[in-house]
Design a protein around this motif. Structure first.
Motif, mmCIF file in Angstrom:
data_model
loop_
_atom_site.group_PDB
_atom_site.id
_atom_site.type_symbol
_atom_site.label_atom_id
_atom_site.label_comp_id
_atom_site.label_asym_id
_atom_site.label_seq_id
_atom_site.Cartn_x
_atom_site.Cartn_y
_atom_site.Cartn_z
ATOM 1 N N LEU A 1 14.019 36.897 19.415
ATOM 2 C CA LEU A 1 13.962 38.134 20.480
ATOM 3 C C LEU A 1 12.648 38.561 20.268
ATOM 4 C CD1 LEU A 1 17.285 40.122 20.413
ATOM 5 C CD2 LEU A 1 16.715 37.962 21.737
ATOM 6 N N VAL A 2 12.119 39.104 21.471
ATOM 7 C CA VAL A 2 10.917 39.762 21.571
ATOM 8 C C VAL A 2 10.895 40.868 22.396
ATOM 9 C CG1 VAL A 2 8.609 39.476 22.252
ATOM 10 C CG2 VAL A 2 9.520 37.331 21.537
ATOM 11 N N ALA A 3 9.855 41.928 21.911
ATOM 12 C CA ALA A 3 10.127 43.172 22.881
ATOM 13 C C ALA A 3 8.900 43.264 23.771
ATOM 14 C CB ALA A 3 10.001 44.309 21.942
ATOM 15 N N LEU A 4 8.984 43.259 24.791
ATOM 16 C CA LEU A 4 7.747 43.113 25.968
ATOM 17 C C LEU A 4 7.789 44.524 26.455
ATOM 18 C CD1 LEU A 4 8.868 40.165 28.090
ATOM 19 C CD2 LEU A 4 7.097 40.289 26.264
ATOM 20 N N THR A 5 6.421 45.018 26.283
ATOM 21 C CA THR A 5 6.240 46.343 27.006
ATOM 22 C C THR A 5 4.690 46.290 27.757
ATOM 23 O OG1 THR A 5 5.735 48.584 26.143
ATOM 24 C CG2 THR A 5 4.822 46.893 24.658
ATOM 25 N N VAL A 46 11.314 48.975 27.168
ATOM 26 C CA VAL A 46 10.956 47.947 26.452
ATOM 27 C C VAL A 46 11.904 46.947 26.727
ATOM 28 C CG1 VAL A 46 10.579 47.111 24.141
ATOM 29 C CG2 VAL A 46 9.728 49.545 24.774
ATOM 30 N N ALA A 47 11.450 45.788 27.479
ATOM 31 C CA ALA A 47 12.174 44.575 27.819
ATOM 32 C C ALA A 47 12.416 43.867 26.382
ATOM 33 C CB ALA A 47 11.534 43.841 28.666
ATOM 34 N N ILE A 48 13.627 43.547 26.282
ATOM 35 C CA ILE A 48 14.262 42.553 25.448
ATOM 36 C C ILE A 48 14.371 41.263 25.857
ATOM 37 C CG2 ILE A 48 15.934 42.061 23.352
ATOM 38 C CD1 ILE A 48 13.901 44.792 22.948
ATOM 39 N N LEU A 49 13.665 40.352 25.727
ATOM 40 C CA LEU A 49 13.917 38.919 26.127
ATOM 41 C C LEU A 49 13.599 37.790 25.009
ATOM 42 C CD1 LEU A 49 12.178 39.470 29.661
ATOM 43 C CD2 LEU A 49 14.516 39.214 29.119
ATOM 44 N N SER A 50 13.420 36.421 25.307
ATOM 45 C CA SER A 50 13.448 35.413 24.357
ATOM 46 C C SER A 50 11.866 35.096 24.417
ATOM 47 C CB SER A 50 14.119 34.398 24.742
ATOM 48 O OG SER A 50 13.685 33.625 26.046
ATOM 49 N N GLU A 51 11.473 34.452 23.359
ATOM 50 C CA GLU A 51 10.011 34.021 23.139
ATOM 51 C C GLU A 51 9.510 33.288 24.573
ATOM 52 O OE1 GLU A 51 9.388 33.335 18.464
ATOM 53 O OE2 GLU A 51 10.917 31.839 19.546
ATOM 54 N N SER A 52 10.240 32.277 24.936
ATOM 55 C CA SER A 52 9.863 31.440 26.209
ATOM 56 C C SER A 52 9.723 32.564 27.408
ATOM 57 C CB SER A 52 10.825 30.370 26.399
ATOM 58 O OG SER A 52 11.984 30.800 26.752
ATOM 59 N N MET A 53 10.592 33.606 27.430
ATOM 60 C CA MET A 53 10.463 34.475 28.457
ATOM 61 C C MET A 53 9.346 35.378 28.661
ATOM 62 S SD MET A 53 14.707 35.459 28.845
ATOM 63 C CE MET A 53 15.776 34.213 29.249
ATOM 64 N N ALA A 86 3.546 41.272 23.988
ATOM 65 C CA ALA A 86 4.994 41.061 23.300
ATOM 66 C C ALA A 86 4.863 41.462 21.789
ATOM 67 C CB ALA A 86 4.835 39.467 23.291
ATOM 68 N N VAL A 87 5.968 42.024 21.401
ATOM 69 C CA VAL A 87 5.884 42.509 19.890
ATOM 70 C C VAL A 87 7.085 41.928 19.435
ATOM 71 C CG1 VAL A 87 6.347 44.651 18.619
ATOM 72 C CG2 VAL A 87 5.139 44.742 20.825
ATOM 73 N N PRO A 88 6.880 41.248 18.262
ATOM 74 C CA PRO A 88 7.908 40.433 17.395
ATOM 75 C C PRO A 88 8.965 41.662 17.047
ATOM 76 C CG PRO A 88 5.927 39.794 16.706
ATOM 77 C CD PRO A 88 5.603 41.093 17.637
ATOM 78 N N ILE A 89 10.296 41.060 17.077
ATOM 79 C CA ILE A 89 11.302 42.018 16.492
ATOM 80 C C ILE A 89 11.473 41.390 15.182
ATOM 81 C CG2 ILE A 89 13.833 42.953 16.828
ATOM 82 C CD1 ILE A 89 13.259 42.378 19.991
#
Length: 298
Positions: free
Chosen positions: A166-170, A246-253, A262-265
């Motif tokens: 999972l990745v946090a997108l902001t 903050v969007a929680i999505l996958s690495e490919s997204m 992209a902030v690593p969780i």
């Protein structure tokens, strides 16, 4: 001789009785006897020693039994092969996919399968991943592309297509982006740290949301509160792009949205899986479609 005679012959040999054989093949005893006599006449040998209500194979009968069983087995194989062809000529295949699916290899597999088997009717359905897996288990769907949390299920069968973190997108300039650049802050963010920001995510029942909820329960003892829910990853990213959370999505997204930070969780052991799940590969149309999926997904 014909296959009916061979079927009656095997029935008598296996039951040891003309009466029980007649019950098995659902005709009269006299009918079974007449067909066996006709078979014996054609072969020029007695197949059974008849004694009262029992029937015992002769030496010729024992030899004939092996070949009769082989002939009937070949007939069943022939019928199965024809059924497979018929299934691929005018069969039906029900396929499920996650809501808002944009997985190009799946569409490539569908197109290749349709070109090869244009007579097979294709039914497509979109739903959340938990609903898709349930539909496969109950037989409502033949196969589905679903998001899963952690290990894939044993039943139904599954083939993992992708396993991602999972990745946090902001948005650039957001509070999370500013905090991330602070010397006292680590590059990544924990689940506990995410609770300081409004979270935007997919609905419950999707693989990504299940990973987030389970990781939160493991780290902080409860599911993180999600401020906004959207069914499409593009919408989730779009809401984060506009500063709504903050969007929680996958690495490919995350890679598909390079304008976002992209902030690593950190500390999440579970992976977000994308997998094909199916219940019964004996359906010839399903078997053919899965072969195309194997080629498309590599």
């Amino acid at each position: 001789m014909d296959l009916r005679q061979l079927e009656y012959f095997v029935a008598v040999a296996e039951t040891g009785s003309f009466t029980r054989a007649a019950e098995r093949v659902h005709i009269t005893q006299s009918g079974v006897s007449a067909q066996i006599k006709a078979l014996e006449h054609e072969l020029g040998a007695e197949l059974f020693v008849r004694s009262g209500r029992t029937a015992r194979l002769t030496e010729a009968g024992a030899v004939a039994l092996r070949h009769a069983r082989a002939a009937l087995g070949s007939t069943l194989d022939l019928r199965d092969a024809i059924d497979d062809v018929k299934g691929l000529v005018r069969g039906r295949l029900t396929i499920g996919m996650v809501t808002g699916c944009e997985i190009t290899p799946l569409f490539d597999a569908l197109a290749a399968f349709h070109r090869e088997h244009p007579g097979v009717e294709l039914d497509l359905a979109e739903a959340n991943s938990d609903q898709l897996v349930t539909a496969v288990r109950t037989g409502a769907l033949d196969v589905a592309l679903a998001g899963l949390a952690g290990e894939p299920p044993e039943h139904p069968a599954a083939r993992v297509i992708a396993s991602e973190r999972l990745v946090a997108l902001t948005a650039p300039g957001s509070r999370l982006a500013r905090d991330r650049g602070h010397p006292a802050k680590p590059d990544g963010v924990t689940i506990a740290g995410l609770t300081s920001y409004p979270i935007v995510c997919l609905p419950r029942g999707t693989g990504i949301r299940d990973v987030l909820d389970r990781a939160g329960t493991a780290e902080i003892g409860l599911r993180p509160e999600v401020a906004l829910v959207a069914t499409s990853p593009d919408t989730v990213a779009g809401l984060a792009r506009r500063g709504l959370g903050v969007a929680i999505l996958s690495e490919s997204m995350a890679e598909a949205n390079p304008d976002l930070v992209a902030v690593p969780i950190e500390g999440v052991a579970l992976a977000a899986l994308l997998a094909l799940v199916w219940q019964d590969r004996r359906n010839p149309a399903l078997a053919a479609f899965l072969r195309h999926c194997e080629k498309a997904f590599g």
